[in-house]
Design an enzyme around this catalytic site. Structure first.
Site, PDB file in Angstrom:
ATOM      1  CG  ASN A   1      -4.019  12.064   8.734  1.00 47.82           C
ATOM      2  OD1 ASN A   1      -4.717  12.468   9.659  1.00 47.82           O
ATOM      3  ND2 ASN A   1      -3.915  10.780   8.413  1.00 47.82           N
TER       4      ASN A   1
ATOM      5  CG  ASP B   1       0.608  12.189   4.338  1.00 47.00           C
ATOM      6  OD1 ASP B   1      -0.145  11.980   5.315  1.00 47.00           O
ATOM      7  OD2 ASP B   1       0.387  11.739   3.196  1.00 47.00           O
TER       8      ASP B   1
ATOM      9  CE  LYS C   1      -6.283   3.794   3.176  1.00 44.02           C
ATOM     10  NZ  LYS C   1      -5.144   3.782   2.239  1.00 44.02           N
TER      11      LYS C   1
ATOM     12  CG  ASN D   1      -4.126  10.482   0.437  1.00 40.29           C
ATOM     13  OD1 ASN D   1      -3.753  11.648   0.459  1.00 40.29           O
ATOM     14  ND2 ASN D   1      -3.464   9.501   1.030  1.00 40.29           N
TER      15      ASN D   1
ATOM     16  CG  ASN E   1      -3.235  -3.955   1.329  1.00 39.67           C
ATOM     17  OD1 ASN E   1      -3.557  -4.854   2.108  1.00 39.67           O
ATOM     18  ND2 ASN E   1      -2.511  -2.905   1.712  1.00 39.67           N
TER      19      ASN E   1
ATOM     20  CB  THR F   1      -5.093  -3.518  -4.635  1.00 41.03           C
ATOM     21  OG1 THR F   1      -4.872  -3.275  -3.238  1.00 41.03           O
ATOM     22  CG2 THR F   1      -6.345  -2.774  -5.068  1.00 41.03           C
ATOM     23  CG  LEU F   2      -3.291  -8.882  -6.101  1.00 36.57           C
ATOM     24  CD1 LEU F   2      -3.315 -10.023  -7.111  1.00 36.57           C
ATOM     25  CD2 LEU F   2      -3.396  -9.421  -4.683  1.00 36.57           C
TER      26      LEU F   2
ATOM     27  N   GLY G   1      -1.298  -6.328 -10.002  1.00 34.54           N
ATOM     28  CA  GLY G   1      -2.644  -5.996 -10.439  1.00 34.54           C
ATOM     29  C   GLY G   1      -3.666  -6.128  -9.333  1.00 34.54           C
TER      30      GLY G   1
ATOM     31  CB  ALA H   1      -1.072   8.336  -2.693  1.00 35.54           C
ATOM     32  CB  ALA H   2      -0.226   2.893  -5.055  1.00 36.41           C
TER      33      ALA H   2
END
Length: 323
Positions: free
Chosen positions: A14, A16, A43, A46, A185, A215-216, A220, A245-246
């Site tokens: 995409n 952004d 995604k 990325n 996540n 993922t949190l 962490g 983008a984490a």
């Protein structure tokens, strides 16, 4: 890297369209933003860029339009050294993501799929790229039929499959169980399992011989395999500027690390000519934990910078912190 350590990314590309603003507006409200920019994203793209910058030998499989955004994305792919033989040109416009980033660094995103929605099956060339890879990385911004086709090819040739189930969409029964590693996540894990406790969600997602990493964010991630949690990996404390983008940086860096040093696989890579349904080659607990540590640092760097692909660190930057 040899062909046995290549990474195939089947996913979205995409442009952004990013607006920075103090907060999200209320329904019917108009507020002023503080900045605007366009950044290559999606995604799939990325994760491909994140893996390439961590030293991965990456091929990208997807579609863009024949428009200015499509040409810009192709230029980025070439500049990052990512293989584009599996990137089709669609009759639809290139996909776009409309991103609001508030001053705290959090974001909200609306995706218009465009060309990505045309990827409903794989071409013979795309299937061959998957066969020649050690890892197949996917997300849910493409039609599920294309993802299912990718998994079928991967399993037939011992290719390790990685899925980021975002956005959460209806999936066929048994779909998640056919993936070797799922990386949601905390919100996505809860939607998929009905469990708000990320530890319990990781246990459920990993049942039956699958890896799961929930993922949190700043807390962490939870790592689990075959229904058992290996532990909670802490995050690296940083001041976040933009978390866009984490998660994609985490996945790209994780797979690139797994693909290094002989592929991170027990016997060096996929099995050419393996029978349909053959189990993928395994990854040890130690190898996965090492890759999670690497990915955590890469992700922590990305949130200190603005944008998606523009925020992703290089191999040297991560190595300098872990030295």
């Amino acid at each position: 890297m040899s062909k046995t350590t290549r990474i195939a990314v089947l996913g979205s590309a995409n442009m952004d369209l990013v607006v920075r603003q103090p907060r999200l507006p209320q329904p019917g409200e108009t507020i002023f933003g503080s900045g605007y920019g366009t950044v290559p994203g999606g995604k799939g793209l990325n994760q491909a860029v994140a893996a390439a910058r961590q030293g991965g030998a990456v091929d990208f499989l997807g579609a863009v339009g024949a428009d200015a955004y499509g040409h810009e994305l192709r230029d980025l792919i070439a500049a990052e050294g990512i293989g584009a033989a599996g990137l089709a040109e669609a009759g639809e416009p290139t996909g776009t993501a409309h991103i609001s980033v508030v001053d705290s660094g959090e974001n909200s995103i609306v995706v218009v799929s465009g060309a990505n929605a045309t990827v409903t099956a794989l071409t013979a060339g795309q299937e061959e790229i998957i066969r020649q890879s050690a890892f197949l990385v996917m997300q849910c911004e493409l039609p599920v039929d294309a993802l299912a086709a990718g998994i079928a090819v991967a399993r037939a040739h011992g290719v390790f499959t990685v899925l980021t189930p975002a956005p959460v969409v209806p999936l066929p029964e048994g779909f998640l169980a056919s993936v070797d590693l799922v990386v949601p996540n905390q919100i996505e894990a809860a939607e998929l399992t009905g469990e708000s406790d990320p530890v319990r969600a990781a246990e459920l997602l990993s049942a039956g011989g699958t890896w799961a990493i929930v993922t949190l964010g700043s807390e962490g991630c939870v790592v689990a395999y075959d229904g058992e949690v290996l532990g909670l990996a802490p995050a690296r404390p940083v001041k976040a500027l933009d978390t866009t983008a984490a998660g994609d940086t985490f996945v790209g860096a994780l797979v690139a690390r797994l693909a290094s040093a002989g592929g991170g696989l027990a016997d060096g890579g996929p099995v050419d000519g393996a029978p349909v349904g053959a189990a993928p080659v395994g990854i040890s607990d130690e190898r996965m934990i090492d890759a999670v540590r690497w990915a955590t640092v890469a992700s922590s760097i990305s949130v200190t910078r603005a944008g998606a692909t523009s925020s992703m660190p290089t191999l040297a930057e991560v190595a300098a912190i872990l030295a």
